[in-house]
Design an enzyme around this catalytic site. Structure first.
Site, short mmCIF file in Angstrom:
data_model
loop_
_atom_site.label_atom_id
_atom_site.label_comp_id
_atom_site.label_asym_id
_atom_site.label_seq_id
_atom_site.Cartn_x
_atom_site.Cartn_y
_atom_site.Cartn_z
N GLU A 40 0.88 -1.15 0.00
CA GLU A 40 0.00 0.00 0.00
C GLU A 40 0.93 1.22 0.00
O GLU A 40 1.83 1.29 0.84
CB GLU A 40 -0.84 -0.03 1.29
CG GLU A 40 -2.11 0.74 1.16
CD GLU A 40 -2.90 0.74 2.46
OE1 GLU A 40 -2.82 -0.21 3.26
OE2 GLU A 40 -3.62 1.74 2.64
N ARG A 271 4.96 -13.31 9.44
CA ARG A 271 5.66 -12.08 9.11
C ARG A 271 7.01 -12.04 9.82
O ARG A 271 7.22 -12.72 10.83
CB ARG A 271 4.83 -10.86 9.48
CG ARG A 271 4.58 -10.66 10.96
CD ARG A 271 3.95 -9.29 11.25
NE ARG A 271 2.89 -8.91 10.34
CZ ARG A 271 2.90 -7.81 9.57
NH1 ARG A 271 3.91 -6.97 9.62
NH2 ARG A 271 1.91 -7.54 8.78
N LYS A 281 4.80 0.31 11.04
CA LYS A 281 4.84 1.60 10.35
C LYS A 281 4.54 2.73 11.33
O LYS A 281 5.14 3.79 11.27
CB LYS A 281 3.77 1.64 9.25
CG LYS A 281 4.25 1.22 7.89
CD LYS A 281 3.11 1.34 6.86
CE LYS A 281 3.38 0.45 5.66
NZ LYS A 281 2.21 0.24 4.82
P1 ATP Z 1 -0.21 -1.79 6.86
O1 ATP Z 1 -0.41 -1.87 8.33
O2 ATP Z 1 -0.23 -0.40 6.36
O3 ATP Z 1 -1.02 -2.75 6.06
P2 ATP Z 1 2.00 -3.37 6.00
O4 ATP Z 1 3.34 -3.39 6.64
O5 ATP Z 1 1.21 -4.61 5.96
O6 ATP Z 1 1.29 -2.21 6.73
P3 ATP Z 1 1.73 -3.23 3.15
O7 ATP Z 1 2.09 -2.15 2.25
O8 ATP Z 1 0.31 -3.68 3.19
O9 ATP Z 1 2.18 -2.78 4.58
O10 ATP Z 1 2.66 -4.48 2.91
C1 ATP Z 1 2.97 -4.97 1.64
C2 ATP Z 1 3.32 -6.42 1.74
O11 ATP Z 1 4.40 -6.62 2.63
C3 ATP Z 1 2.15 -7.23 2.26
O12 ATP Z 1 1.99 -8.37 1.43
C4 ATP Z 1 2.57 -7.62 3.63
O13 ATP Z 1 2.06 -8.88 3.99
C5 ATP Z 1 4.09 -7.65 3.53
N1 ATP Z 1 4.69 -7.38 4.82
C6 ATP Z 1 4.54 -6.29 5.57
N2 ATP Z 1 5.20 -6.40 6.73
C7 ATP Z 1 5.82 -7.61 6.71
C8 ATP Z 1 6.66 -8.33 7.62
N3 ATP Z 1 7.00 -7.82 8.79
N4 ATP Z 1 7.11 -9.54 7.23
C9 ATP Z 1 6.77 -10.05 6.05
N5 ATP Z 1 5.98 -9.45 5.16
C10 ATP Z 1 5.50 -8.23 5.48
MG MG Z 2 -0.88 -4.44 4.84
#
Ligand code: ATP
Ligand code: MG
Length: 556
Positions: A40, A271, A281
């Protein structure tokens, strides 16, 4: 509490996602695979995203498939072009190719809306006009089933008319929502008629004012996957409870002829959590906004833009992602594993240089003033093909202050009165004392001890220290970065994570560097002998410490 288990590298076919892919290819369900990384655009990428990027792009490359970079830009209020640019940059920096262009969920808004109308027409969705509070009350809880909305039995024709009014901007935010019609008594709360479209009078960073109706993430994401022909939609564990809705939605749309089979399969993995940093974030934004760090690209931040400035390499991050593997169990990975991956890669690619970080003068009393000579110094101990460089040597040298002591503790092999050490790649010297008035260590040189000459072998010394010639070295600032937090799990329990920041995570010193270091190009990592790996900083000048040579946190 901290589990310091070092994970050994799994054989590359052993993870459960590879097994699913191999089964699907063997059965003929898919001819090839397609994955996606779906950020996102509402923030900067961090190490957790790097894991997801490496996983998705890595699998696609391994099985000869493709991986899309798709911006999940369905939430107009929080998204910005600047994040889009930075994310594209980070994915490329990590070394991955997403084809001619990045994709955007907002490009499918028309199709998504068509899907919504289909669901309404086929009786699978309805417009609810309850207040947000009423809707919450009707939803039930983990233990109590939900109750149907009084609007649930509107006719498809009435729903369609309302939906179109919503699309045309005839209703205020929150007046109505479109919901899937599934089961208000389902034990899975995500199946209790989830909202799929909401009114939002907001401009979007790409579609402008074209829409005032925006799809919910849980509705948009499966459609994005299906439209792009994604075969394996890999996401983090918190989406496990969403999978039944993911499948329900795609099945309905396939039945209606809007999507083709085979449909994408959602697969969840744990994750990345890392010790000694935070990856949320929200918390990262707090560190920036409250000035605990110097911006999103502060080298201590676990962001990819910070990592780059610190000198972490894409190869090191990819190695890390492969080493920790994927699993279904949430765990916290030791930061030391990431650092080891960096050391391993930097050891291979970083030329060696000499830098004195805490300089004190060493005067060689029996070496003529004004004389200079050049020592042949190897650029890498294991890479003879990288050659040597001439390093100037003269009567006055900079050495590390801690390489001299007047009162040596047991086991101290460096300079103290009467003791001999080798000045690396140069001569053996014997310490004669320390002169308080000039703050200089004094010594005499053995002229026949020069490295590379036959006489050198006659001198057996235990200490071997680095140096830089005072007449030739130059001063530069070096930032000694260390871990951002002092505890493995910052903010655990009810603690305020900001109280656990490491006050020593950044120390700036004025170092004396050998002249060759002036020629270091941007992003060229170097090893400062005996100290660690360093990276030139384009904005600040000087160097940033990427990682020390050894893990100094292991014993604590
Ligand atoms: P938000 O809380 O804004 O959703 P987010 O960290 O999930 O934050 P995204 O932009 O939705 O942000 O993440 C993009 C991709 O990265 C998603 O597929 C998410 O699953 C993956 N991702 C985010 N954080 C992690 C993490 N700590 N480990 C592995 N994958 C991650
Ligand atoms: Mg997300």
């Amino acid at each position: 509490m901290s589990s310091r288990s070092r994970i050994s590298q799994p054989p590359s076919s052993s993870n459960f996602i590879r097994q699913i892919i191999e089964t699907d290819l063997a059965s003929g369900k898919h001819q090839g695979i397609r994955t996606r990384f779906p950020p996102e655009p509402n923030g900067y990428l961090h190490f957790g995203h790097a894991k997801s990027i490496c996983l998705n792009f890595g699998l696609a490359a391994e099985y000869g498939g493709r991986c899309n970079l798709r911006f999940d830009d369905t939430n107009p209020e929080k998204e910005e072009q600047a994040y889009v640019d930075s994310i594209i940059d980070a994915v490329r920096w990590l070394g991955f190719d997403f084809g001619p262009q990045a994709l955007f969920a907002s490009d499918y808004f028309d199709f998504m809306y068509r899907c919504a109308e289909y669901l309404v027409e086929s009786g699978h969705a309805y417009v609810d006009s309850q207040s947000a509070d009423d809707m919450r009350h009707h939803r039930g809880s983990f233990t109590a089933p939900g109750r149907n909305s009084p609007y649930r039995d509107r006719s498809p024709a009435e729903n369609l008319a309302l939906l179109r009014e919503m699309r045309d901007g005839r209703h205020a935010d929150g007046a109505h929502v479109l919901r899937a019609k599934i089961d208000m008594a389902s034990p899975n709360i995500n199946l209790r008629d989830p909202a799929i479209y909401r009114i939002k009078q907001a401009a979007h960073h790409r579609t402008g004012d074209a829409w005032c109706l925006y799809p919910m993430y849980t509705f948009a994401h499966p459609i994005e996957d299906a439209v792009e022909g994604i075969t394996h939609s890999i996401c983090t564990l918190e989406f496990e409870d969403q999978r039944p809705f993911y499948d329900w939605l795609l099945e309905r749309l396939a039945e209606g002829g809007l999507l083709e089979r085979p449909l994408p399969q959602q697969i969840e993995f744990a994750r990345l959590n890392l010790t000694y940093v935070v990856l949320s974030k929200r918390k990262l934004a707090q560190l920036v906004q409250e000035g605990h760090v110097d911006g999103w690209d502060d080298p201590r931040m676990p962001t990819l833009m910070g990592a780059r400035r610190r000198g972490y390499t894409p190869e090191g991050l990819r190695r890390f992602a492969e080493r920790i593997g994927v699993s279904k169990a949430n765990q916290r990975i030791d930061f030391a594993i990431l650092e080891d991956c960096m050391r391993e890669h930097l050891n291979e690619v970083a030329p060696r240089r000499m830098a004195v970080l805490d300089p004190v003068r060493l005067v060689i009393e029996n070496y003529p003033e004004g004389r200079e000579e050049f020592c042949d110094v190897p650029n890498h101990p294991q890479r003879a093909d990288w050659g040597t460089r001439p390093v100037p040597f003269s009567r006055e040298l900079w050495i590390e202050r801690e390489d001299f002591t007047a009162t040596p503790p047991k086991g101290y092999f460096r300079l103290y009165p009467g003791n001999r050490v080798r000045l690396r790649y140069a001569y053996v010297v014997e310490c004669t004392g320390y002169d308080q008035a000039t703050d200089s260590v004094r010594c005499r040189v053995f002229e026949d001890s020069r490295s590379g000459t036959p006489g050198a072998a006659a001198y057996k010394v235990k200490g071997n220290i680095h140096w830089a010639s005072v007449a030739h070295a130059y001063a530069a600032s070096v930032r000694l970065y260390d871990r951002l937090f002092t505890v493995p799990n910052p903010g655990a329990g009810e603690r305020d994570f900001r109280l656990e920041l490491n006050p020593a995570s950044k120390e700036v010193v004025t170092a004396q560097l050998e002249p060759e270091l002036r020629a270091t190009k941007a992003l060229q990592p170097v090893q400062f002998e005996r100290h660690g790996y360093f990276n030139p900083d384009a904005a600040l000048g000087g160097f940033n410490r990427t990682v020390t040579l050894r893990d100094s946190w292991a014993k604590s």
